[in-house]
Structures are given as structure tokens and as C-alpha cells.
Design a protein around this motif. Structure first.
Motif, PDB file in Angstrom:
ATOM      1  N   LEU A 396      55.153  53.250  40.110  1.00  0.00           N
ATOM      2  CA  LEU A 396      54.818  52.081  40.923  1.00  0.00           C
ATOM      3  C   LEU A 396      53.410  52.213  41.502  1.00  0.00           C
ATOM      4  O   LEU A 396      52.653  51.235  41.550  1.00  0.00           O
ATOM      5  N   ALA A 397      53.041  53.430  41.914  1.00  0.00           N
ATOM      6  CA  ALA A 397      51.689  53.648  42.446  1.00  0.00           C
ATOM      7  C   ALA A 397      50.632  53.382  41.382  1.00  0.00           C
ATOM      8  O   ALA A 397      49.589  52.768  41.656  1.00  0.00           O
ATOM      9  N   ILE A 398      50.870  53.837  40.155  1.00  0.00           N
ATOM     10  CA  ILE A 398      49.919  53.606  39.067  1.00  0.00           C
ATOM     11  C   ILE A 398      49.829  52.114  38.750  1.00  0.00           C
ATOM     12  O   ILE A 398      48.738  51.573  38.525  1.00  0.00           O
ATOM     13  N   ALA A 399      50.960  51.437  38.768  1.00  0.00           N
ATOM     14  CA  ALA A 399      50.939  49.981  38.584  1.00  0.00           C
ATOM     15  C   ALA A 399      50.181  49.310  39.723  1.00  0.00           C
ATOM     16  O   ALA A 399      49.469  48.315  39.511  1.00  0.00           O
ATOM     17  N   GLY A 400      50.298  49.861  40.936  1.00  0.00           N
ATOM     18  CA  GLY A 400      49.530  49.334  42.072  1.00  0.00           C
ATOM     19  C   GLY A 400      48.044  49.458  41.839  1.00  0.00           C
ATOM     20  O   GLY A 400      47.265  48.537  42.150  1.00  0.00           O
ATOM     21  N   TRP A 401      47.630  50.601  41.306  1.00  0.00           N
ATOM     22  CA  TRP A 401      46.210  50.782  40.954  1.00  0.00           C
ATOM     23  C   TRP A 401      45.789  49.743  39.915  1.00  0.00           C
ATOM     24  O   TRP A 401      44.709  49.146  40.021  1.00  0.00           O
ATOM     25  N   MET A 402      46.633  49.508  38.912  1.00  0.00           N
ATOM     26  CA  MET A 402      46.305  48.538  37.870  1.00  0.00           C
ATOM     27  C   MET A 402      46.133  47.140  38.460  1.00  0.00           C
ATOM     28  O   MET A 402      45.195  46.411  38.122  1.00  0.00           O
ATOM     29  N   ARG A 403      47.046  46.755  39.364  1.00  0.00           N
ATOM     30  CA  ARG A 403      46.936  45.435  40.000  1.00  0.00           C
ATOM     31  C   ARG A 403      45.659  45.377  40.841  1.00  0.00           C
ATOM     32  O   ARG A 403      44.963  44.352  40.863  1.00  0.00           O
ATOM     33  N   PHE A 404      45.339  46.466  41.521  1.00  0.00           N
ATOM     34  CA  PHE A 404      44.151  46.515  42.379  1.00  0.00           C
ATOM     35  C   PHE A 404      42.879  46.334  41.550  1.00  0.00           C
ATOM     36  O   PHE A 404      42.010  45.531  41.899  1.00  0.00           O
ATOM     37  N   VAL A 405      42.739  47.074  40.435  1.00  0.00           N
ATOM     38  CA  VAL A 405      41.502  46.987  39.651  1.00  0.00           C
ATOM     39  C   VAL A 405      41.409  45.674  38.896  1.00  0.00           C
ATOM     40  O   VAL A 405      40.334  45.326  38.384  1.00  0.00           O
ATOM     41  N   GLY A 406      42.521  44.919  38.838  1.00  0.00           N
ATOM     42  CA  GLY A 406      42.458  43.571  38.294  1.00  0.00           C
ATOM     43  C   GLY A 406      41.577  42.663  39.142  1.00  0.00           C
ATOM     44  O   GLY A 406      41.111  41.621  38.673  1.00  0.00           O
ATOM     45  N   GLY A 407      41.363  43.059  40.407  1.00  0.00           N
ATOM     46  CA  GLY A 407      40.363  42.394  41.230  1.00  0.00           C
ATOM     47  C   GLY A 407      40.814  41.186  42.020  1.00  0.00           C
ATOM     48  O   GLY A 407      39.987  40.536  42.657  1.00  0.00           O
ATOM     49  N   VAL A 408      42.126  40.887  41.997  1.00  0.00           N
ATOM     50  CA  VAL A 408      42.635  39.738  42.757  1.00  0.00           C
ATOM     51  C   VAL A 408      43.905  40.171  43.482  1.00  0.00           C
ATOM     52  O   VAL A 408      44.816  40.731  42.870  1.00  0.00           O
ATOM     53  N   ASP A 409      43.979  39.916  44.805  1.00  0.00           N
ATOM     54  CA  ASP A 409      45.136  40.384  45.565  1.00  0.00           C
ATOM     55  C   ASP A 409      46.284  39.375  45.494  1.00  0.00           C
ATOM     56  O   ASP A 409      46.213  38.371  44.778  1.00  0.00           O
ATOM     57  N   GLU A 410      47.343  39.652  46.246  1.00  0.00           N
ATOM     58  CA  GLU A 410      48.549  38.835  46.157  1.00  0.00           C
ATOM     59  C   GLU A 410      48.365  37.432  46.729  1.00  0.00           C
ATOM     60  O   GLU A 410      49.165  36.539  46.478  1.00  0.00           O
ATOM     61  N   LYS A 411      47.294  37.241  47.512  1.00  0.00           N
ATOM     62  CA  LYS A 411      47.004  35.919  48.061  1.00  0.00           C
ATOM     63  C   LYS A 411      45.971  35.169  47.235  1.00  0.00           C
ATOM     64  O   LYS A 411      45.510  34.094  47.629  1.00  0.00           O
ATOM     65  N   GLY A 412      45.587  35.764  46.105  1.00  0.00           N
ATOM     66  CA  GLY A 412      44.595  35.118  45.252  1.00  0.00           C
ATOM     67  C   GLY A 412      43.163  35.372  45.673  1.00  0.00           C
ATOM     68  O   GLY A 412      42.233  34.771  45.127  1.00  0.00           O
ATOM     69  N   GLN A 413      42.960  36.285  46.639  1.00  0.00           N
ATOM     70  CA  GLN A 413      41.618  36.605  47.105  1.00  0.00           C
ATOM     71  C   GLN A 413      41.007  37.710  46.249  1.00  0.00           C
ATOM     72  O   GLN A 413      41.709  38.606  45.772  1.00  0.00           O
ATOM     73  N   LEU A 414      39.683  37.655  46.066  1.00  0.00           N
ATOM     74  CA  LEU A 414      39.004  38.678  45.281  1.00  0.00           C
ATOM     75  C   LEU A 414      39.014  40.008  46.010  1.00  0.00           C
ATOM     76  O   LEU A 414      38.839  40.078  47.234  1.00  0.00           O
ATOM     77  N   ILE A 415      39.212  41.090  45.258  1.00  0.00           N
ATOM     78  CA  ILE A 415      39.151  42.455  45.779  1.00  0.00           C
ATOM     79  C   ILE A 415      37.801  43.051  45.383  1.00  0.00           C
ATOM     80  O   ILE A 415      37.388  42.951  44.220  1.00  0.00           O
ATOM     81  N   GLU A 416      37.110  43.648  46.341  1.00  0.00           N
ATOM     82  CA  GLU A 416      35.869  44.359  46.018  1.00  0.00           C
ATOM     83  C   GLU A 416      36.243  45.737  45.473  1.00  0.00           C
ATOM     84  O   GLU A 416      36.530  46.664  46.226  1.00  0.00           O
ATOM     85  N   VAL A 417      36.255  45.867  44.162  1.00  0.00           N
ATOM     86  CA  VAL A 417      36.652  47.121  43.518  1.00  0.00           C
ATOM     87  C   VAL A 417      35.422  47.999  43.343  1.00  0.00           C
ATOM     88  O   VAL A 417      34.512  47.657  42.578  1.00  0.00           O
ATOM     89  N   ARG A 418      35.396  49.119  44.056  1.00  0.00           N
ATOM     90  CA  ARG A 418      34.292  50.067  43.921  1.00  0.00           C
ATOM     91  C   ARG A 418      34.749  51.227  43.059  1.00  0.00           C
ATOM     92  O   ARG A 418      35.567  52.048  43.476  1.00  0.00           O
ATOM     93  N   ASP A 419      34.245  51.274  41.857  1.00  0.00           N
ATOM     94  CA  ASP A 419      34.661  52.271  40.872  1.00  0.00           C
ATOM     95  C   ASP A 419      33.586  52.317  39.796  1.00  0.00           C
ATOM     96  O   ASP A 419      33.078  51.271  39.386  1.00  0.00           O
ATOM     97  N   PRO A 420      33.204  53.523  39.312  1.00  0.00           N
ATOM     98  CA  PRO A 420      32.183  53.576  38.260  1.00  0.00           C
ATOM     99  C   PRO A 420      32.605  52.885  36.970  1.00  0.00           C
ATOM    100  O   PRO A 420      31.765  52.539  36.148  1.00  0.00           O
ATOM    101  N   MET A 421      33.920  52.662  36.793  1.00  0.00           N
ATOM    102  CA  MET A 421      34.422  51.984  35.597  1.00  0.00           C
ATOM    103  C   MET A 421      34.944  50.585  35.925  1.00  0.00           C
ATOM    104  O   MET A 421      35.717  50.018  35.150  1.00  0.00           O
ATOM    105  N   ALA A 422      34.523  50.017  37.042  1.00  0.00           N
ATOM    106  CA  ALA A 422      35.108  48.755  37.521  1.00  0.00           C
ATOM    107  C   ALA A 422      35.049  47.650  36.480  1.00  0.00           C
ATOM    108  O   ALA A 422      36.042  46.945  36.252  1.00  0.00           O
ATOM    109  N   ALA A 423      33.903  47.478  35.840  1.00  0.00           N
ATOM    110  CA  ALA A 423      33.763  46.391  34.870  1.00  0.00           C
ATOM    111  C   ALA A 423      34.691  46.595  33.675  1.00  0.00           C
ATOM    112  O   ALA A 423      35.336  45.650  33.203  1.00  0.00           O
TER     113      ALA A 423
END
Length: 484
Positions: A396-423
Motif C-alpha cells: 500500500l505504501a508503494i502504491a501511495g508513492w505511485m499515486r503521489f508521483v502521478g502528480g495529482v492528489d485526491e482533491k484533483g490538486q497538483l502535487i509538487e513532486v520533487r524527484d530527480p526522475m519526476a518527469a
């Protein structure tokens, strides 16, 4: 800010003690180092006579230099615990260099025989390696530059090899290389990366480093939230000076150091450091018990709308998830380190997470997940699978990371993903049409996920089910269902 609030202007903090002679060069003078290693050194040194002053080196930003040097390198460490707040002035940093501005000055300092130790807190991405293979990333543009321009390096590895080359040519002994980052067997990893780079430059240099240099492993532990303007303003109100370089930390600290040095070192054990023959079991305990659950809380807590770790574990389901992961998934994979009690260690971690005085943001901990997952989560998953157990909490934690790097939260707001592989991560997530395909798309990134995991269908199915649940039900409900 203070001036905007109409408060009287306070003087800026200045150094009042003489600066010690430099004996340590440290890469990465961010908040963690200033709240950890620099304090341990400060606590065992006599600034008037000691040789253990620290020359800090920033590989990118001038921020630390601009904060600290107008103050002579002195800054305030603010300890916040359930019982209140304490402050301490830290004087161990005597200079701050900004590597891109003058790489020659950094190399000259490292080549000085008075420097006994070069230490590092540069985070996982600073090592320029592929997390899945733990090999030097020779496709990295800065690594390629450094191989061809050893006299003007950009990376920590490049500076290390260049300075060691200068010492060898001058007939001097090498310095000890002390990694203080959250990486398993961090000393061995740094040694391997240094030798791999050195071989590309000069095999004879690599042999000299292999024979004469030392790379002790360490385990470091202290929660250090990012300093805010409110912290600076509050300090000015209570202490009557402005300190732009102040740091905030919890009361707890632990530093376990392998006893493997080329030459002299500070007597860190007098400040409570544990000098041991082997760090591996302590490091594994900390990476999996603390960092593993910290990252899990960060991704799932952020998606659930919690800003702070203390807020996240105040939700009974999230606190129960931690205990469930420790008991069922994490500690069964661990040897017990000498002098440690694993259940007591985990209980102490929960008490630290619950410390409301420490404002540790879930978004901050969630940074650079592509570099952190292999050490913090995937190794534990691998061991669980080897034991015949599919870890649902970690999935579930790994799936949480996957949802996070997708860049959109549960309210439809953009997430600022800071990661060297973000794109690359966002492209992999967006390129797939449904949760199951999104999981396969991200698992195909072999810089993060090794084939032993991606080929295990039980694990893949568990992550697919978890991501589907996060998308359709949300993080709070998924955590609640898992911990019923």
C-alpha cells in the motif's frame, strides 16, 4: 517577518568564540547536518585549541553560505520536545564554500594534510548512482563532465577522487571518507562508487585509494524539519537576535560509527556516539523501521490530507498501520543489533512521530522517493517475499508513492513532486490507462525496481489492488480497511 510585523530590529547573531582550526570538510551543510553531525562535533571540541573545525561545502546553492558566514559560521540549534524548547549555539562550522563558484578552493581545502575527514550528507541523489544496481550512473551529465574535467568537478564523487589524486601526487596520506546519509552500508557504497569513478580516470589511482583510504559506515538518526520563517521570528523574540541559519530538531539522536579511520578523529563517543566494529544491523534496523514507516506515512498521509507526521499518526488507523508493519512485515526481516530491543525501539519511534513540537511535513519526507524506495521499502518487500509473505502494508505504501508521483492528489490538486526522475515517473503514470497498467508502467523502471520484485506476480497484484483502492476509495479508507 520581524520588520514587517513592526517589531524592533534585532542584531544578527555573531560568532563570539574563536574559530577552531579546520580538520573536517563536509559536503552538504543543510539542516540535517547542522542539527546532527555539526552538533556532535561542537559538543566534543574546544574551539580555542581544537583542530576539528568544519569547512562545509555546498555543491549547488549558496544559501547555507549566505545564512552562516555573516554570522561567522555560528548558528542556533533549537531542540523541541514534549517538555518544551531548548537552544544551543553551535560553533563547529568555521567556513562555508560554494563549489560551483570556486571548485579550486574546495579542492585546495581537501588536499590540505590538516583535513583528516571528508564527510557527506548529500542525500541519495547526490551519490549519482542507480539505486537498483548501486553502480555509478555513468550516463549522468555531471559524472561525465567530472571524468573529463577532474580539475573542476561538479559532483561529490568527482571532488573526492580529484582531491585524493592530489594527495597521492603530493605523497600525502588520504583522508577518511565518512558517509552520513540514509543508505545501507553507506561506507561500502561510497567506496565502490569512488573506486568505480577512479578506475575511469586512472586505475593506479583506484588501486592507491583501495589500499590506503578508509570508508567507515554509519547510522544516523534525528528528525529535522525544515526551518521556517516562523522559527526564525520566534527565536528572535526569545533570544533577541536574528539567526537566518538556525535549525530545529527533536531531542533524540543516535550516531553509530564503524571504527575504521585512516588517521585521527574527534572523540564523538564523548557526546554519545556509538563506535562499533560493524554498523550493518543498526543501519538496517533504522532504514526499515524508521525510514520505511516514515516514507509510508509521508505518501499515504499526504494523500489523506495530513500536512504533518504528528497529524498523520494522530489518526488511529495510521498509527495502527505503523505498528502492524513493524510487527508483521519489518522486524521479522531484521537481525537484532547489539544492545537494541526491537519492540522497544519501534515504540520509541511512535513516540517521536507523535511529538507535536516537531513540524515534520509529509511533503518534505516524500521528496526524492525514486532514490529512497530501494533502501527504505523494497529491500523489506524482497525479504518478506523470500519468507513466503506478501507485505500488504508495504504494498500500500508503494502504491501511495505511485499515486503521489502521478502528480495529482485526491482533491484533483497538483502535487509538487520533487524527484530527480519526476518527469519520467509522471510520464510512466500518465501513459497507462488504468491502475493495473499504471503499476506495470512504473515497475518497469529498472533504475528503481529490480526484476526479482517485478517478476513476482503476488507482489505485483498486491500493489495493483492497493493503487486501485487509493484511486477509487482514497488513502484514509484504504488504511482503515487494512488495519481493521
Amino acid at each position: 517577518m520581524l520588520m514587517e510585523a513592526g517589531l524592533p530590529a534585532n542584531p544578527r547573531l555573531t560568532r563570539t568564540l574563536p574559530a577552531a582550526k579546520a580538520g573536517i570538510v563536509h559536503f552538504g551543510p543543510g539542516a540535517f547536518f547542522r542539527a546532527f553531525g555539526a552538533i556532535y562535533t561542537n559538543d566534543v571540541m574546544d574551539p580555542a585549541t581544537d583542530k576539528w573545525g568544519i569547512v562545509a561545502v555546498s555543491l549547488k546553492s549558496p544559501t547555507a553560505r549566505d545564512q552562516l558566514m555573516p554570522q561567522g559560521g555560528t548558528y542556533t540549534a533549537i531542540e523541541r520536545g514534549p517538555d518544551g524548547e531548548k537552544t544551543q549555539k553551535i560553533n563547529s562550522i568555521v567556513d562555508v564554500l560554494v563549489a560551483p563558484e570556486d571548485p579550486q578552493a574546495v579542492l585546495a581545502q581537501m588536499a590540505d594534510p590538516a583535513i583528516e575527514i571528508v564527510s557527506l550528507t548529500i542525500t541519495e541523489k547526490g551519490y549519482c548512482y542507480a539505486p537498483a544496481t548501486k553502480r555509478l550512473d555513468q550516463t549522468n551529465a555531471d559524472i561525465q563532465h567530472d571524468i573529463s574535467n577532474l580539475d573542476a568537478p561538479r559532483t561529490a564523487i568527482g571532488f573526492i577522487v580529484s582531491a585524493l589524486n592530489q594527495r597521492r601526487q603530493a605523497g600525502q596520506k588520504p583522508f577518511t571518507l565518512l558517509s552520513c546519509d540514509n543508505l545501507p552500508s553507506n561506507g561500502q557504497l561510497l567506496r565502490n562508487l569512488t573506486l568505480e569513478f577512479a578506475k575511469l580516470v586512472d586505475p593506479a589511482l583506484a588501486q592507491w585509494i583501495s589500499t590506503h583510504a578508509a570508508f567507515p559506515s554509519t547510522m544516523v538518526d534525528r528528525i529535522t524539519p525544515a526551518t521556517t520563517q516562523a522559527d526564525i521570528d520566534r527565536l528572535a523574540e526569545t533570544e533577541n537576535y536574528v539567526d537566518l541559519g538556525c535549525v530545529v530538531h527533536e531531542p533524540f539522536r543516535q550516531w553509530v560509527i564503524e571504527d575504521n579511520f585512516v588517521g585521527a578523529r574527534p572523540n564523538w563517543e564523548e557526546a554519545g556516539a556509538q563506535i562499533v566494529a560493524n554498523v550493518d544491523a543498526h543501519e538496517l534496523m533504522k532504514l526499515r523501521c524508521l525510514n520505511g514507516t516514515h516514507s509510508s506515512l509521508a505518501y499515504l498521509g499526504y494523500l489523506a490530507g495530513y500536512e504533518l507526521i504528528s497529524e498523520t499518526v494522530a489518526d488511529p488507523s495510521f498509527a495502527k498501520l505503523c505498528h502492524q508493519m513493524w510487527q508483521q512485515e519489518i522486524t521479522p526481516t531484521l537481525p537484532t543489533p547489539e544492545g537494541e530491543d526491537l519492540p522497544a525501539y519501534c515504540q520509541a519511534l511512535m513516540e517521536r512521530y507523535e511529538n507535536k513540537a516537531i513540524k515534520h511535513r509529509t511533503w518534505q519526507i516524500a521528496m526524492d522517493g525514486s532514490q529512497k524506495l530501494p533502501q527504505r521499502l523494497l529491500g523489506t518487500v524482497h525479504d518478506c517475499l523470500q519468507m513466503g509473505h506478501v507485505p500488504k502494508g508495504l504494498s500500500l505504501a508503494i502504491a501511495g508513492w505511485m499515486r503521489f508521483v502521478g502528480g495529482v492528489d485526491e482533491k484533483g490538486q497538483l502535487i509538487e513532486v520533487r524527484d530527480p526522475m519526476a518527469a519520467q515517473l509522471k510520464h510512466a503514470y500518465d501513459a497507462a490507462n488504468n491502475p493495473a497498467e499504471k503499476v506495470l508502467s512504473l515497475l518497469a523502471i529498472h533504475q528503481i525496481f529490480e526484476p526479482q520484485l517485478t517478476e513476482n506476480q503476488q507482489f505485483v497484484s498486491a500493489v495493483q489492488a492497493a493503487l486501485s483502492g487509493l484511486i477509487h476509495k482514497g488513502a484514509r479508507q484504504m488504511v482503515a480497511e487494512l488495519t481493521q
